[in-house]
Design an enzyme around this catalytic site. Structure first.
Site, PDB file in Angstrom:
ATOM      1  N   ASP A 272       0.867  -1.180   0.000  1.00  0.00           N
ATOM      2  CA  ASP A 272       0.000   0.000   0.000  1.00  0.00           C
ATOM      3  C   ASP A 272       0.902   1.228   0.000  1.00  0.00           C
ATOM      4  O   ASP A 272       1.986   1.180  -0.561  1.00  0.00           O
ATOM      5  CB  ASP A 272      -0.956  -0.037   1.203  1.00  0.00           C
ATOM      6  N   HIS A 298       2.218   2.248  -3.089  1.00  0.00           N
ATOM      7  CA  HIS A 298       1.353   3.299  -3.631  1.00  0.00           C
ATOM      8  C   HIS A 298       1.996   4.679  -3.605  1.00  0.00           C
ATOM      9  O   HIS A 298       1.314   5.679  -3.784  1.00  0.00           O
ATOM     10  CB  HIS A 298       0.021   3.328  -2.873  1.00  0.00           C
TER      11      HIS A 298
END
Length: 472
Positions: A272, A298
């Site tokens: 993430d 991310h």
């Protein structure tokens, strides 16, 4: 056992005034404290062909009590050391709490494994290792640092959250629960690796954090947080596959009233956000991110919570190599607020799906529209070089809540013949082209303005900037 030594090194930023460090502290390289106690490993790690783990017979041999007793009896300014001893190189533990001024050191060659038994981590009976729509976390973190100052976690060893391995007595991992929770619109009740609350002058130094069930590090309501020479090494999440893995495994998440933060000389790859600045209650301010490398994940993120503000952020000398997003500011109408005074300077991005991802239409954590709209202004991108194609978004909320971005030396270095095309979203936004030049070709957009125009210039050099993730 190896005796640690470190030379104090003041962070030398060598930047223009606009990109100077925003952490108001004078940050120097941490030094591992004198030891109060050395604990020898009694277990031996094995490989299951995918992960390092423990034998079934060793899962119940918890080291929690002896580690916690050592921490509790250690004096301020001292360290408890977990060390390998011959073939014995592993510890397994339930929840631990750091104390005032105490550092936990995991020595080179040693691994601290989180237990796979949810009963050891549960907050209430049956609350951990499940998917539920009930509020709350459900599981205690592996390491809690609450209302203490000058604590730390250091060393050249590993802390492994084992998020991809089956929860004891099941054929389901914490990451599998994350996928189930996504489908059920519910919560994954799994642990986080390190959670701090009002932990001033907290330090992470040289440690490797691996495969957390959820966020790796959550830093809340603290004044003074240093991350230096840290590796976060978690398997890559591959969405839309049978086993996507590592959902919600953010790297470092400062938030909720935190300030004076430096992240430096670190290498992050996880499932993430590599770093996510969360402007929830109390907001976040005075943060420096300098001399770092991010891989899968991310990207360098702000949000999605921005309702109480994010400001005075400086990100410098960062490579983003294969991240899903690169420079990312994300929020929505239910969690939005003001993000301003943010400078990115000396950034190299390649092979990112969204190399510039500034959007007020983030939908993953709530409805896009709501009564708390975000505004992004005084956002400066300086000396940013991008290759590998992808989406570029300057996407505000509405006419009154806009995305205002200054571009000064922002170049697509393969713009003439990219292997993957570049596409643009340009709405409710104001872009100002600065003297450093840019070759971004923005469309007309909806309720969008452009000041100045793209001009020639010399792209920021990324020669020798991209390096392999260090696996030693």
């Amino acid at each position: 056992m190896q005796r640690y030594s470190s030379t104090l090194v003041v962070l030398a930023f060598c930047l223009s005034p606009a990109a100077a460090a925003q952490d108001t502290r004078t940050v120097t390289e941490p030094v591992i404290p004198t030891f109060c106690t050395k604990l020898d490993a009694h277990l031996t790690s094995i490989s299951d062909s995918t992960y390092n783990t423990l034998s079934a017979a060793d899962e119940s041999k918890l080291d929690t009590d002896r580690i916690q007793k050592a921490i509790d009896s250690c004096g301020k300014g001292k360290a408890v050391v977990l060390q390998a001893q011959g073939r014995f190189n592993a510890f397994v533990s339930g929840p631990l709490e750091l104390r005032e001024g105490v550092t936990l050191v995991v020595d080179k060659g040693a691994t601290l494994f989180e237990t796979l038994d949810p009963k050891v981590l549960e907050i209430s009976p049956g609350s951990c290792g499940i998917v539920s729509k009930d509020p709350g976390r459900g599981c205690k973190p592996l390491i809690t640092v609450s209302h203490v100052s000058r604590a730390g976690i250091m060393g050249d060893g590993v802390i492994d959250g084992r998020g991809g391995q089956h929860i004891l007595g099941t054929t389901t991992s914490a990451w599998d629960l994350g996928e189930q929770a996504l489908k059920d619109n519910a919560g994954q009740k799994v642990s986080r690796l390190i959670v701090t609350d009002h932990a001033d002058n907290f330090t992470l130094y040289r440690i490797t954090l691996r495969n957390s069930p959820n966020f790796h590090v959550s830093y809340n309501a603290g004044d003074g947080f240093t991350v230096w020479g840290v590796k976060i090494d978690t398997v890559q999440r591959i969405a839309n596959t049978l086993h996507p893995l590592s959902r919600n495994t953010d790297g470092i998440d400062p938030g909720n009233g935190s300030k004076n933060i430096t992240i430096t000389r670190s290498f992050f790859r996880e499932g993430d956000d590599n770093v996510a600045i969360k402007g929830g209650p109390g907001g976040v301010t005075n943060m420096t991110v300098i001399h770092n490398h991010f891989y899968w994940g991310h990207g360098m993120s702000i949000g999605s919570e921005t309702m109480e503000g994010v400001s005075k952020i400086r990100v410098t000398d960062l490579t983003l190599d294969g991240t899903d997003s690169g420079i990312r500011i994300k929020s929505m109408g239910t969690k939005g607020g003001l993000v301003h005074d943010v400078v990115y300077d000396g950034i190299c991005i390649r092979n990112s799906g969204r190399p510039l991802d500034i959007t007020a239409a983030y939908a993953a954590n709530g409805p896009v529209k709501g009564n708390s709209p975000p505004t992004f202004r005084d956002i400066t991108l300086r000396n940013v070089s991008i290759s590998g194609g992808g989406k570029i978004l300057f996407d505000g909320y509405d006419h009154d809540h806009r995305a205002q971005v200054n571009l000064d030396g922002v170049f697509l270095t393969d713009s003439m013949a990219p292997d993957t095309p570049y596409t643009y979203t340009f709405d409710n936004a104001d872009v100002v082209f600065g003297p450093g030049g840019s070759n971004l070709q923005l469309p007309a957009g909806t309720d969008a303005t452009i000041s100045g125009s793209p001009t020639k210039g010399t792209p920021y050099s990324c020669v020798d900037r991209f390096v392999p993730f260090p696996t030693d």
